[in-house]
Scaffold this motif. Structure first.
Motif, short mmCIF file in Angstrom:
data_model
loop_
_atom_site.label_atom_id
_atom_site.label_comp_id
_atom_site.label_asym_id
_atom_site.label_seq_id
_atom_site.Cartn_x
_atom_site.Cartn_y
_atom_site.Cartn_z
N GLY A 1 0.78 -1.23 0.00
CA GLY A 1 0.00 0.00 0.00
C GLY A 1 0.81 1.28 0.00
N THR B 1 1.32 5.51 1.25
CA THR B 1 1.21 6.34 2.46
C THR B 1 1.10 7.82 2.12
N HIS C 1 4.22 3.50 -3.43
CA HIS C 1 4.06 2.09 -3.06
C HIS C 1 5.40 1.37 -3.09
N LEU D 1 4.17 -0.77 3.43
CA LEU D 1 3.60 0.56 3.19
C LEU D 1 4.65 1.57 2.75
#
Length: 235
Positions: free
Chosen positions: A107, A109, A117, A133
């Motif tokens: 994911g 941030t 990513h 993350l």
């Protein structure tokens, strides 16, 4: 494209001992289906057919339980085992010969339109439920333990476990080939073992000094018992 699809099928046989035959792999492996849908969606995405690419990705998510943004760059011989709940973000980069288990999240941030990513190297194993993350780099031959949350770079040939993820000792290529990702080192346990060892050394020195000085001290039995419990826990 056909050559790539055949290579993807061979990868399943290489990385999953449960795979029995060609037909079963084609019909019953959602990780393989998600990868094929992504390859088509990514081609369209690169050619600026963004909405069509997202529609294919969206259908794939409902069909396989795996969400891969069409902008993600994925190398050769990726295997997503089981796959349910896997999320791979737009600017993710995944190298060759990687293995990803169910529940993994790659994911972002940041809300900015930039690299946000992870970039995953070659021959990386990511355990079930791991969360990676941000625009971090996961080195070649690295392993991420199940349930870990990784927010910092991981060097080549390293393993990372825990929340937040901590880098442990490296491992051999033969262990990678045998998929012994369940035998990850535990840096927290190693730290406690080192502390307990140093405490034993200090207690031994202190005892010698007390004997020379004629000092007598009572041993705290409850403390000794607790210490043994801790040592047993981290064996």
């Amino acid at each position: 494209m056909l050559k790539t699809f055949i290579e993807d099928i061979k990868t399943v046989f290489e990385k999953d001992p449960a795979a029995k035959n060609f037909l079963e792999v084609i019909i019953c492996y959602p990780g393989l289906h998600a990868l094929w849908f992504h390859r088509i969606a990514h081609y369209l995405y690169k050619n600026k057919f963004y909405t069509t690419a997202r529609l294919i990705s969206h259908f794939s998510r409902h069909f396989t339980g795996i969400e891969i943004h069409p902008g993600a760059k994925i190398g050769k011989k990726l295997f997503i085992d089981h796959g349910m709940g896997v999320v791979i973000g737009e600017t993710t980069e995944i190298g060759d010969n990687c293995l990803i288990y169910q529940g993994t999240v790659l994911g972002g941030t940041s809300l900015k339109k930039e690299k946000r990513h992870p970039a995953v190297g070659n021959n990386v194993v990511i355990g079930a439920g791991a969360i990676l993350l941000g625009p971090i780099k996961i080195g070649n031959n690295a392993r991420v333990g199940a349930g870990s949350v990784v927010v910092h770079d991981v060097p080549d040939n390293a393993s990372v476990i825990g929340v937040p993820g901590r880098v442990g000792l490296g491992f051999s290529q033969s262990e990678i080939d045998c998929l012994e990702h369940g035998r990850l080192p535990d840096p927290i346990s190693d730290g406690f073992k080192l502390l307990l060892k140093e405490i034993d050394k200090l207690e031994s020195r202190l005892k010698k000094i007390e004997e020379k000085c004629g000092i007598e001290t009572e041993t705290d039995k409850s403390l000794e018992e607790k210490k043994k419990e801790v040592e047993k826990e981290f064996e």
